[in-house]
Motif scaffolding. Structure first.
Motif, mmCIF file in Angstrom:
data_model
loop_
_atom_site.group_PDB
_atom_site.id
_atom_site.type_symbol
_atom_site.label_atom_id
_atom_site.label_comp_id
_atom_site.label_asym_id
_atom_site.label_seq_id
_atom_site.Cartn_x
_atom_site.Cartn_y
_atom_site.Cartn_z
ATOM 1 N N VAL A 79 9.984 10.014 2.691
ATOM 2 C CA VAL A 79 10.088 9.147 1.433
ATOM 3 C C VAL A 79 8.686 9.257 0.617
ATOM 4 O O VAL A 79 8.288 8.425 0.053
ATOM 5 N N THR A 80 7.908 10.347 0.798
ATOM 6 C CA THR A 80 6.541 10.340 0.006
ATOM 7 C C THR A 80 6.709 10.091 -1.515
ATOM 8 O O THR A 80 5.905 9.344 -1.897
ATOM 9 N N LEU A 81 7.593 10.576 -1.874
ATOM 10 C CA LEU A 81 7.681 10.450 -3.430
ATOM 11 C C LEU A 81 8.120 9.188 -3.901
ATOM 12 O O LEU A 81 7.752 8.919 -5.136
ATOM 13 N N ASP A 82 8.986 8.411 -2.998
ATOM 14 C CA ASP A 82 9.494 7.216 -3.322
ATOM 15 C C ASP A 82 8.637 6.217 -2.856
ATOM 16 O O ASP A 82 8.648 5.072 -3.426
ATOM 17 N N ALA A 83 7.888 6.187 -2.141
ATOM 18 C CA ALA A 83 6.754 5.403 -1.523
ATOM 19 C C ALA A 83 5.828 4.646 -2.746
ATOM 20 O O ALA A 83 5.253 5.352 -3.656
ATOM 21 N N ALA A 84 5.311 3.704 -2.817
ATOM 22 C CA ALA A 84 4.338 3.067 -3.834
ATOM 23 C C ALA A 84 2.900 3.108 -3.090
ATOM 24 O O ALA A 84 2.538 2.684 -1.689
ATOM 25 N N TRP A 85 1.983 3.889 -3.671
ATOM 26 C CA TRP A 85 0.718 4.363 -2.951
ATOM 27 C C TRP A 85 -0.351 3.460 -3.822
ATOM 28 O O TRP A 85 -0.517 3.408 -4.863
ATOM 29 N N THR A 86 -1.355 2.973 -2.831
ATOM 30 C CA THR A 86 -2.399 2.348 -3.402
ATOM 31 C C THR A 86 -3.821 2.850 -2.416
ATOM 32 O O THR A 86 -3.676 3.133 -1.535
ATOM 33 N N THR A 87 -4.945 2.449 -3.343
ATOM 34 C CA THR A 87 -6.203 2.679 -2.538
ATOM 35 C C THR A 87 -7.044 1.489 -2.727
ATOM 36 O O THR A 87 -6.997 0.867 -3.729
ATOM 37 N N SER A 88 -7.837 1.319 -1.619
ATOM 38 C CA SER A 88 -8.724 0.027 -1.522
ATOM 39 C C SER A 88 -10.029 0.157 -2.540
ATOM 40 O O SER A 88 -10.437 -0.746 -2.888
ATOM 41 N N ASN A 89 -10.073 1.549 -2.871
ATOM 42 C CA ASN A 89 -11.372 1.691 -3.623
ATOM 43 C C ASN A 89 -11.029 3.049 -4.621
ATOM 44 O O ASN A 89 -11.474 4.190 -4.015
ATOM 45 N N SER A 90 -10.804 2.917 -5.893
ATOM 46 C CA SER A 90 -10.505 3.853 -6.397
ATOM 47 C C SER A 90 -11.665 4.788 -6.959
ATOM 48 O O SER A 90 -11.593 6.188 -7.320
ATOM 49 N N SER A 91 -12.986 4.415 -6.743
ATOM 50 C CA SER A 91 -14.064 4.989 -7.181
ATOM 51 C C SER A 91 -14.402 5.966 -5.810
ATOM 52 O O SER A 91 -15.330 6.640 -6.200
ATOM 53 N N ILE A 92 -14.066 5.775 -4.695
ATOM 54 C CA ILE A 92 -14.233 6.560 -3.625
ATOM 55 C C ILE A 92 -13.140 7.597 -3.493
ATOM 56 O O ILE A 92 -13.499 8.774 -3.223
ATOM 57 N N VAL A 93 -11.761 7.162 -3.479
ATOM 58 C CA VAL A 93 -10.690 8.393 -3.186
ATOM 59 C C VAL A 93 -9.705 7.733 -4.213
ATOM 60 O O VAL A 93 -9.165 6.543 -4.298
#
Length: 725
Positions: free
Chosen positions: A77-91
């Motif tokens: 479900v990689t393409l169906d999942a909702a992805w977030t990052t805790s720090n977009s200035s890092i990754v």
């Protein structure tokens, strides 16, 4: 009783088994298509934990799988999942793809069907540092170099615990000022004096070196730094370029310098050798390692001017004989030199006409061309137009007007029908002759009207001809009508107004029969010498002749039976404007105000002027004003008399003895400036006739006392004080 159907023959049983399998297969797909998956959890699929990625390196792809109730397999479900990052200035994360932005740590998360998983990520540099080196030695952060130096740098990547890596070819090299220097894979090309910063970048790590570029020379000089002069046809001339180093050492750099010209059509240059190629000026420049020097080159023609014969534009027919041209060159007072055979002759359009080496122009095809002759830097050219053969001629008009002393008359255009039955304008090819050159003739290449008269112009091309009649007039000044307003009775013919042309000379001519009439409405039919009205309306009638026009206001209406004037004997004051009132009575009994539509004349234009229904008086006098409309007339006798403005007595006070007599005269001032004696016209009275009496200005003292004697004229009164002692 139950009856059993016979079993299928044995030969059909394999087919039944196959069909049943197909049905079961599609039934399974149908169940998968419509059944809702029940997710019991999600997880990363083979993701390193913690994950480590490097700046400017490859991205890391992380997949997420879901566990489905009742199934032993997992769903990606990689393409169906909702992805977030805790720090977009890092990754940064997109659909499970991790991209390193800056050194540090962050947590990326995926959420699906209410379940969430997280992964710690560390971002780092792949190398500890990169260093720009020259022959294995790190270069300084800022260095001074000279144009001509050869710089070839390496970029070395360092990582603790690993051998140093030469990453020169894989690094990104840039120059902050490409006009000063460029760089490619560490190889630097110095272009000009100045400052630039060379930057090498690899896997997020960078190193720089600031280059201050200077010329190794103080100056560059040419063997001729002033003015290099040529006359067209002169041989080449060689220049020498000498450089002076910063150590004051001179060197001949003629062969090494870069030589340029600002105009290759005037002069070219090759390793200092200047060749004049055309008339004009150019700048020759030598440049070498940051220093340069220039010299102005001028190439002058060998002659002052060239003259072609014929010099006028040529218009020739396709089948006509070739036209010979001659070319001569001139220098001041020197005798002209015929260079017809030596000049270079060219035709801009050889389809239309060609030109021989001897200047013979031959028509070849329909079209236009420019014939040019060049010799030793001077040129001259003539336009040549070639026309097709014609079968007939037609002038745009067969009559035209011209005016005395007009020396630039334009003749009508002439069209020709070609042998191909096409129409072309051949005005420029026609040869015109005048039947009377004393009246109309060509002077200095232009047609001129000399005196009043009529001539016939004949235009010819080969054996074809056309004629035009030219009427020469005096210069027209003004066209005028004897009527400003014209009343036309419906259905009846009315004579047209008389039209007069006034010329510059002051002469006048009745041109009523020569003018062109134009009506602004179809309600008025013009058929000289009359007009006829069809329908009641207001129309403008315009007469035109020799470029001048005049307009008449026309009223189409019922017949007028009588004219009524408010006052047939008005008395006006001078320098005033009054409005006339004239009423017309139609046959039907209706009335109309006509004062502004009538044609007015007066027997004394010195006393007043009239325009429309307004009359403006000028000075005192008596005159008759005549107005006409529909052939009926009315005459008004007008008196212009100034009103009394002021009275002045000869004495304002008198002292008299009883029985004495005194005469007082009174002067009156009128509008318009007239002054007169009004003594006898006055009404005289006395305030006390026991003191004094008065008659026609003669005052008689009666007895002692005082009183006032008064004189009254046209409502104005003056008083004289009388004292009897």
């Amino acid at each position: 009783m139950r009856t059993n159907k016979p079993a299928a023959p044995a030969k059909f049983r394999p087919w039944l088994t196959f069909l049943l399998a197909i049905v079961l297969t599609f039934s399974s797909f149908a169940g998968l298509a419509y059944a809702d998956d029940v997710v019991t959890g999600i997880s990363f699929d083979n993701a390193p934990s913690p994950a480590r990625i490097y700046i400017d390196d490859d991205t890391l792809q992380v997949d997420v799988v879901a566990s489905i109730s009742g199934s032993s397999s997992q769903k990606n479900v990689t393409l169906d999942a909702a992805w977030t990052t805790s720090n977009s200035s890092i990754v940064k994360v997109t659909s499970g793809q991790l991209t390193a932005i800056a050194k540090g740590s962050a947590t990326i998360s995926a959420t699906y069907k209410g379940f969430k998983v997280s992964l710690p990520v560390t971002v780092d540099y792949l190398y500890d540092s990169v260093t720009i080196k020259n022959d294995g030695t790190a270069v300084d952060s800022a260095i001074n170099v000279k144009l001509g130096d050869e710089l070839d740098y390496d970029l070395i990547a360092v990582k603790s615990g690993s051998a140093d890596q030469n990453v020169t070819d894989d690094a990104t090299w840039t120059s902050s000022d490409a006009d000063v220097a460029t760089v490619e894979d560490g190889k630097i090309k110095l272009l000009a004096a100045g400052v630039t910063t060379i930057t090498a970048k690899f896997k997020g790590r960078t190193d720089t070196v600031k280059l201050t570029v200077a010329s190794p020379y103080k100056s560059l000089s040419l063997s001729n730094n002033d003015l290099l002069e040529f006359t067209y046809g002169d041989p080449t001339e060689a220049l020498t370029a000498t450089s002076l180093s910063t150590e004051s050492v001179s060197s001949d750099v003629t062969g090494k310098a870069t030589w340029t010209t600002s105009s290759a059509t005037v002069a070219t240059v090759d390793k200092g050798v200047v060749t004049p190629v055309g008339v004009g000026t150019a700048t020759i420049t030598a440049e070498y390692l940051g220093v340069s020097s220039s010299v102005t080159v001028v190439v002058r023609p060998a002659f002052e001017a060239m003259r072609l014969t014929p010099k006028e534009d040529q218009h020739i027919l396709l089948k006509e004989s070739p036209v010979p041209f001659t070319a001569v060159v001139l220098n001041g007072d020197d005798a002209p030199l015929d260079v017809t055979a030596k000049a270079t002759w060219t035709s801009s359009n050889v389809f239309a006409a060609t030109v021989s080496k001897e200047g013979l122009v031959s028509p070849k095809g329909i079209g236009a061309t420019v014939i040019k002759a060049s010799y030793m830097g001077v040129t001259q050219q003539v336009n040549v137009t070639v026309y097709p053969s014609v079968s007939s001629l037609t002038a745009a008009k067969d009559k035209m007007d011209a005016y005395v002393d007009d020396d630039n008359v334009t003749l009508p255009k002439v069209s020709a029908t070609t042998i191909a039955d096409e129409t072309v304008d051949v005005s420029s090819v026609v040869t015109w002759t005048s039947s009377d050159k004393d009246i109309f003739d060509k002077v200095d290449g232009k047609w001129k009207a000399k005196k009043v008269g009529k001539v016939t112009l004949t235009g010819a091309i080969q054996s074809k001809s056309v004629t035009v009649t030219v009427n020469v007039h005096e210069q027209p000044l003004m066209l005028s009508s004897d009527q400003e307003n014209l009343s036309v009775v419906i259905g009846k013919d009315t004579k047209l107004p008389t039209i007069t042309m006034t010329y510059d000379s002051g002469n006048e001519e009745d041109v009523t029969s020569l003018v062109t009439w134009k009506s602004s409405s179809a309600n008025l039919i013009v058929k000289a010498p009359n007009v006829k009205g069809i329908k009641a309306s207001a129309v403008t009638l315009t007469a035109t002749y020799l470029g001048k026009s005049t307009s008449i206001r026309v009223t189409i209406e019922e017949e007028i039976t009588k004219l009524l004037v408010d006052n047939l004997a008005p008395v006006y004051s001078p320098a005033r404007t009054y409005t006339l009132k004239v009423t017309g009575v139609y046959k039907s009994g209706k009335t109309v105000s006509l004062a502004s539509k009538m044609n007015w004349t007066m027997d004394s234009e010195e006393l007043a002027t009239i325009k429309g229904s307004s009359i403006k008086t000028i000075k005192e006098g008596t005159f008759k004003l005549t107005g006409t409309y529909q052939g009926k007339s009315v005459v008004i006798s007008v008196s212009v008399i100034g009103k009394l403005k002021k009275m002045t007595p000869s004495s304002k006070s008198l002292t008299m003895a009883p029985a004495a007599k005194e005469t007082v005269n009174v002067t009156g001032e009128y509008e318009g400036g007239r002054v007169g004696d009004v003594t006898k016209a006055a009404l005289w009275t006395t305030g006390n006739n026991k003191v004094a009496t008065v008659e026609d200005g003669v005052i008689t003292a009666i007895a002692k006392g005082s009183t006032y004697v008064r004189a009254k004229v046209e409502g104005k009164t003056i008083s004289i004080h009388v004292s009897v002692k």
